[in-house]
Design a protein around this motif. Structure first.
Motif, mmCIF file in Angstrom:
data_model
loop_
_atom_site.group_PDB
_atom_site.id
_atom_site.type_symbol
_atom_site.label_atom_id
_atom_site.label_comp_id
_atom_site.label_asym_id
_atom_site.label_seq_id
_atom_site.Cartn_x
_atom_site.Cartn_y
_atom_site.Cartn_z
ATOM 1 N N LYS A 1 0.812 -1.218 0.000
ATOM 2 C CA LYS A 1 0.000 0.000 0.000
ATOM 3 C C LYS A 1 0.848 1.271 0.000
ATOM 4 O O LYS A 1 0.336 2.366 -0.210
ATOM 5 C CB LYS A 1 -0.891 0.030 1.247
ATOM 6 N N MET A 2 2.113 1.116 0.279
ATOM 7 C CA MET A 2 2.976 2.287 0.447
ATOM 8 C C MET A 2 3.016 3.136 -0.823
ATOM 9 O O MET A 2 3.372 2.664 -1.895
ATOM 10 C CB MET A 2 4.391 1.841 0.814
ATOM 11 N N PRO A 3 2.629 4.421 -0.717
ATOM 12 C CA PRO A 3 2.661 5.256 -1.917
ATOM 13 C C PRO A 3 4.102 5.589 -2.327
ATOM 14 O O PRO A 3 4.982 5.693 -1.475
ATOM 15 C CB PRO A 3 1.903 6.518 -1.503
ATOM 16 N N GLN A 4 4.297 5.773 -3.616
ATOM 17 C CA GLN A 4 5.619 6.101 -4.156
ATOM 18 C C GLN A 4 6.220 7.309 -3.440
ATOM 19 O O GLN A 4 7.418 7.417 -3.238
ATOM 20 C CB GLN A 4 5.519 6.454 -5.653
ATOM 21 N N GLN A 5 5.314 8.201 -3.107
ATOM 22 C CA GLN A 5 5.662 9.440 -2.425
ATOM 23 C C GLN A 5 6.589 9.183 -1.228
ATOM 24 O O GLN A 5 7.515 9.955 -0.982
ATOM 25 C CB GLN A 5 4.330 10.018 -1.955
ATOM 26 N N VAL A 6 6.336 8.087 -0.499
ATOM 27 C CA VAL A 6 7.125 7.801 0.696
ATOM 28 C C VAL A 6 8.582 7.551 0.306
ATOM 29 O O VAL A 6 9.509 8.113 0.901
ATOM 30 C CB VAL A 6 6.582 6.562 1.441
ATOM 31 N N THR B 1 1.985 9.451 -7.547
ATOM 32 C CA THR B 1 1.231 8.585 -6.662
ATOM 33 C C THR B 1 -0.208 8.423 -7.136
ATOM 34 O O THR B 1 -0.820 7.370 -6.981
ATOM 35 C CB THR B 1 1.298 9.124 -5.223
ATOM 36 N N LYS C 1 -0.722 4.250 -6.603
ATOM 37 C CA LYS C 1 -1.320 3.817 -5.339
ATOM 38 C C LYS C 1 -2.524 4.656 -4.921
ATOM 39 O O LYS C 1 -3.296 4.253 -4.063
ATOM 40 C CB LYS C 1 -0.270 3.879 -4.217
ATOM 41 N N CYS D 1 -2.787 16.260 -5.213
ATOM 42 C CA CYS D 1 -2.033 15.650 -4.119
ATOM 43 C C CYS D 1 -1.441 16.773 -3.272
ATOM 44 O O CYS D 1 -0.872 17.731 -3.792
ATOM 45 C CB CYS D 1 -0.926 14.791 -4.722
ATOM 46 N N CYS E 1 -4.174 13.781 1.023
ATOM 47 C CA CYS E 1 -2.785 13.388 0.850
ATOM 48 C C CYS E 1 -2.629 11.862 0.920
ATOM 49 O O CYS E 1 -3.017 11.243 1.906
ATOM 50 C CB CYS E 1 -1.941 14.053 1.937
ATOM 51 N N PRO E 2 -2.043 11.258 -0.111
ATOM 52 C CA PRO E 2 -1.868 9.804 -0.108
ATOM 53 C C PRO E 2 -0.968 9.320 1.035
ATOM 54 O O PRO E 2 -1.199 8.245 1.603
ATOM 55 C CB PRO E 2 -1.208 9.511 -1.461
ATOM 56 N N LEU E 3 0.023 10.119 1.384
ATOM 57 C CA LEU E 3 0.933 9.712 2.448
ATOM 58 C C LEU E 3 0.230 9.753 3.803
ATOM 59 O O LEU E 3 0.385 8.863 4.635
ATOM 60 C CB LEU E 3 2.182 10.612 2.431
ATOM 61 N N TYR F 1 -1.984 6.762 4.009
ATOM 62 C CA TYR F 1 -1.195 5.555 4.254
ATOM 63 C C TYR F 1 -0.806 5.458 5.729
ATOM 64 O O TYR F 1 -1.009 4.432 6.381
ATOM 65 C CB TYR F 1 0.050 5.580 3.370
#
Lengths: 136, 260, 661
Positions: A121-126, B10, B14, B77, B227-229, B232
């Motif tokens: 699930k980890m977004p690329q952003q991380v 992203t 995801k 985003c 925000c996707p992060l 998450y």
């Protein structure tokens, strides 16, 4: 533990480098602790943000370089937002991180570390953020 | 009205929901979003060091492209928005950055920070208007207790982001109200979720836990994010806890417009 | 060529450190007209002045050049010395080689050259100086005090006691100001009302004091000794003479929505109201914005009930124009708006208060009759947190860069007041630094810690998180480096003091300046602290900068002394450097009339006789009493018909020529 500290003068170049790439005048700090009091990551810090600035004022960069705090700053900008002296603390801490990781072999996060932390699930952003913040 | 649209990496992988619901909602609302050609990754984090130029180039490419078309640049985003908005401010007011970036990019015309960057939420608030949006709602989310989660990147630093009051924002609550739901303001709604720290520290994320507990404490059923992060981190901390659901604001928008 | 003497001052090392005096003396002695040159360490001292006087007599000097500090500093000193030696004072010329030279340059060689050039210009001008005779002007022996807080009250009483008439103008319905809102005063803890209200009564009953409450300054004209001020008396809707202050109207008014300004919004008031029971005058006003009669035409209950027939809905604003010899500005301060400090939850939570609200909350005459309770649930708090420096010492866009000066002391006072009545309540004070200079001040603050056990924490609060009925205060103790979470029931914010929002507008009307923070600027921070740069206008209290009560009262007394000194003179010497019109050259375009900021120029009809044919033409005429010598007209005059005495076009040109030499 070393109790007696002598203000070092051999770290001036590092101090100057931090000043330059952060663009921050650390002498503006009056140690009000507003940054530390609002920092959401302070539980993960051994030295609080206001103490980092104090140590910089005293030239004690070594102690900061060895702290956990700089790697646990999330760049959430709460300190920068609220500082009554217009000090961009987030930039200052970024400059300290860069002073370290720009040295050869000092990256904190390497491609080999990815498999250990990734999940589906980890977004690329991380990962992109991780490489930008901890790797050069 | 026609807008240039910057999606970000992203959203293509995801966080497809964030984008999908935004795009179908835009159609219903009569907003024309044209995805930029050849957009590149924004870099996820804004380069804070004064001497970092390369990390700002891709944002400038998108900004200059939108400006040359005479269109506002729409982001979705929160992280991309933060990077692009701050780089734009640098191009406008930081001579050092502006000179170097323009020298490097050799665009047909020098770019000086003229473009206007709007987050999708700002577009709804400022260009569409929340009252107009409320009129378009087909299935009001009546009775649902929704807590807005702002996070950091949209709000701070407020002198650059200019998104809302950094300490006491209301844009997301106004959005929730426009959709017919009940907006619950919980104390931790602008605190940080931990962001990228998960890379450095895989242990329990007390920052995300504080946010979730604060929301649950006021009986929030759904936490709204852009925000996707953040999503998450919050979901990871939530684990199997089903008391609260983390949801993209665009998903609720599509639901209220009855197009989900 | 007149006989000129030059006197070069060292000003200790202030000038001599950067300017080569010997070289200057040498160069000056060679200038044409110079018959005598002398240098001395401190020319302004008695010895220095005597050098000037003696030389005037011995060398029969006809002009005197003083090369020293700015003429703003000592021109008058040397004019007096010249006069004492029998020389017309306007034959003295000052060359400013300190502020304009030695203080702003580092290179001695260049600075010396510049000093010589400045003196050369002064010599050139002085050669063309003429004797000027100052005239006398009358002084209106009445003073105006703007603002009816403790500063204005004390100033007015002191002036009135000296036997002069004083008018006090107050914007709100009653005098009393901030001090009337305060519960106790530091460092003695005596009751504010007990020491203030008798003074308010004195003001109202003093035969020499005339009160204009609910009034504002409309415009100010004139100059020292002769100000002409137009006062706007806002429509009170209640007849001041008829009203007996019985209070029936305020009690029965059905509109209850307005927040009481005096109680800092902690309770509501009627649309017809007296700010507080001890108000002076004890006559209500109608707040027309919230009055049902004014909004709907219905109601009028107050009018029906008033036994004195004092309600007058038809009242209109009245303009009154009066003359004054002197004006004292005593408009006070405000605290900043806390809208931008969302992290303290001031807007979101009733138990987060400003210090001024806290004063009302602990005041026996306040909204809770002095019962110390939380506004949210009317229960007594168990833990109270004070936060100092909210917006003070804050250079960001939401704060003020200065220290508000009064907060450390009033916070210590408030903390002690709680502990004194309720020793079981826990009290915390977050501070950056404790600043308590002042007689018995530090002892006072230490008592809060040592005797009352107030917990002082050196550090700031990041954010307050409301949780249930508690306020979780997240702070830091900088001594231990610990982060703290305090479950508080009440938080009191020491909001920064700021200038009144309309200070700049008032400043413009009075032609006095404000600093970057909109506080009024004193003429000299050390030597002329209660004067402004406009003669006859003085400052008292917090309108000049944050001040506590003792300091405000001291400054009010000082301002009063200045006013008394001015009014005690029957005549003032006017500035002879005024404009003159050469009627032969004047073409009557009257550009000068339009540009004159003092209304000192009028049109005059002139009859001319040209070979037996009489015709009339218009020329400009200067009123010498009104002219302030700014010189604006001389620039506006196209035919060059107006000249300023003491600064004629010829003199200025000679100076410029000498500089370019």
């Amino acid at each position: 533990m070393i109790r007696v500290k002598i203000t070092p003068n051999n770290k001036q170049s590092q101090l100057q480098y931090i000043r330059e790439i952060s663009g921050v005048n650390i002498n503006k700090c009056i140690q009000c602790t507003k940054c530390s009091a609002g920092c959401p990551a302070s539980a993960r810090m051994d030295i609080l943000p206001h103490e980092i600035i104090r140590l910089l004022q005293l030239g004690q960069v070594e102690k900061i370089f060895h702290s956990k705090s700089i790697w646990n700053c999330a760049s959430c900008f709460v300190c920068t937002e609220r500082c009554p002296r217009n000090i961009d603390i987030a930039r200052l801490i970024e400059a300290i991180r860069l002073t370290i990781i720009r040295q050869p072999g000092k990256s904190k996060f390497k491609p080999d570390d990815v498999p250990g932390i990734i999940d589906d699930k980890m977004p690329q952003q991380v990962l992109v953020s991780g490489f930008r913040k901890y790797n050069r | 009205m026609m807008y240039s649209y910057y999606p970000g990496c992203t959203l293509k992988t995801k966080a497809q929901d964030l984008e999908r619901f935004a795009l179908i909602s835009a159609q219903v609302l009569g907003i024309e979003l044209a995805e930029q050609q050849d957009w590149q990754c924004c870099g996820a984090v804004y380069p804070l060091a004064e001497d970092e130029i390369a990390g700002k180039l891709s944002a400038v490419r998108s900004l200059a492209a939108a400006h040359s078309k005479g269109e506002k640049l729409i982001t979705l985003c929160a992280a991309c928005h933060h990077v692009i908005k701050r780089v734009n401010a640098d191009m406008y007011s930081n001579e050092f950055v502006r000179k170097r970036v323009n020298n490097y990019l050799q665009l047909p015309k020098n770019y000086n920070g003229e473009a206007k960057v709007l987050h999708y939420l700002e577009l709804l608030r400022d260009d569409v208007g929340f009252s107009k949006l409320a009129e378009q709602v087909r299935m009001p989310l009546t009775g649902r207790k929704i807590g807005a989660y702002y996070g950091c990147l949209l709000l701070r630093p407020s002198n650059v982001m200019n998104f809302d009051d950094a300490e006491n924002p209301s844009i997301l609550e106004d959005f929730i109200t426009a959709l017919g739901a009940t907006a619950v303001k919980y104390p931790f709604r602008t605190e940080c979720c931990g962001g990228y720290l998960t890379v450095n520290d895989q242990e329990a994320n007390e920052m995300a836990a504080n946010i979730i507990n604060s929301a649950i404490g006021l009986e929030v059923e759904e936490i709204l994010t852009a925000c996707p992060l953040c999503k998450y981190n919050l979901e990871k901390e939530l684990g199997t806890n089903t008391k609260v659901r983390i949801v993209y604001f665009t998903e609720l928008l599509a639901e209220a417009l009855a197009i989900k | 060529m007149p006989r000129i003497g030059a006197f070069v001052c060292w000003c200790g090392t202030n000038i001599a450190g950067t300017v080569d005096i010997e070289q200057v003396v040498q160069a000056v002695s060679e200038m044409s007209g110079i018959v005598y040159v002398k240098d001395y360490q401190y020319m302004c001292s008695e010895v220095g002045q005597n050098l000037v006087k003696t030389a005037i007599k011995e060398w029969q000097l006809e002009r005197v050049i003083i090369a020293s500090c700015s003429p703003r500093m000592h021109e008058n000193t040397f004019r007096k010395a010249a006069k004492a030696a029998g020389l017309n004072p306007y034959l003295v010329e000052v060359a400013n080689i300190r502020e304009h030279c030695s203080w702003v340059h580092k290179n001695k060689e260049e600075a010396t050259k510049k000093a010589i050039a400045l003196i050369r210009a002064a010599v050139a001008k002085a050669s063309l100086n003429t004797e000027l005779i100052a005239k006398e002007i009358d002084v209106e022996n009445r003073a105006l005090v703007i603002g009816g807080g403790i500063a204005g009250i004390q100033t007015a009483l002191d002036i009135a006691e000296a036997g002069y008439q004083v008018d006090v103008i107050e914007k709100s319905p009653s005098i009393g100001g901030k001090m009337a809102q305060i519960d106790k005063t530091f460092p003695t803890l005596d009751c504010s009302a007990c020491i203030l209200t008798p003074k308010m009564v004195d003001v109202a009953s003093h035969p020499n004091i005339n009160l204009y409450t609910y009034s504002e300054i409309e415009s100010v004209n004139g100059f020292v000794g002769n100000f002409e001020v137009t006062i706007k008396q806002k429509a009170r809707s209640v007849n001041l003479e008829k009203c007996t202050g019985c209070g029936i109207c305020t009690e029965k008014c059905p509109s209850r929505k307005s927040k009481s300004e005096f109680d800092e919004g902690l309770r509501t008031r009627g649309a017809i109201y007296t700010p507080f029971p001890q108000a002076v005058p004890n006559v209500p006003v109608i707040d027309r914005e919230h009055c049902l009669k004014f909004n709907t035409g219905k109601c009028g209950i107050c009018e029906k009930l008033c036994p004195a027939g004092a309600i007058e809905f038809g009242q209109e604003d009245v303009l009154v124009t009066k003359k004054y010899g002197a004006v004292v500005v005593a408009t006070g301060f405000d605290i900043i708006d806390l809208d931008k400090f969302g992290e303290y939850q001031y807007q979101n939570h009733p138990d987060v208060l400003t210090s001024l609200e806290f004063e009302r909350l602990t005041n026996a005459a306040g909204p809770t009759a002095g019962k110390f309770i939380r506004p949210s649930n009317n229960k007594r708090p168990e833990k109270v947190v004070f936060i100092q420096c909210v917006g003070s010492r804050d250079v960001s866009s939401r704060g003020k860069s200065y220290c508000s000066k009064i907060c450390c002391m009033y916070t210590a006072k408030q903390a002690m007041l709680i502990k004194d009545k309720y020793p079981d309540i826990e009290v915390y004070v977050f501070y950056i630094d404790v600043r308590t200079p002042g007689k018995n001040f530090d002892e006072f603050q230490r008592r809060a810690v040592e005797e009352y056990g107030v917990n002082y924490i050196k550090g700031m609060v990041g954010k307050i998180f409301p949780a249930g009925d508690k306020l979780i205060v997240h702070g830091v103790d900088s001594f231990t480096g610990d982060t703290l979470k305090i479950e508080a029931d009440m938080v009191v914010l020491a909001a920064a003091a700021q200038a009144k929002p309309d200070a700049e507008v008032l400043g413009r009307k009075l032609a006095i300046s404000t600093d970057t923070n909109n506080f009024f600027t004193e003429a000299h921070p050390k030597l002329r602290p209660v004067e402004t740069h406009s003669a006859g206008i003085y400052l008292a209290g917090a309108c000049q900068g944050p001040k506590d009560i003792p300091e405000t009262v001291a400054q009010a007394g000082a301002a009063a002394a200045k006013v008394i000194g001015l009014l005690s003179k029957r005549k003032l010497v006017s500035n002879p450097c005024v404009s003159v019109v050469n009627e032969d050259l004047c073409n009557g375009c009257l550009s000068c009339l339009k540009i004159c900021p003092y209304d000192a120029i009028a049109a005059k009809e002139l009859a001319t006789n040209n070979h037996g044919i009489t015709s009339k033409r218009i020329v400009a005429k200067v009123n010498e009493a009104l002219c302030q010598g700014c010189g604006g007209c001389t620039v506006a005059c196209r035919p060059g018909a107006i000249d300023l005495k003491g600064f004629t076009n010829k003199q200025i040109t000679a100076e410029v020529d000498a500089l370019c030499h």
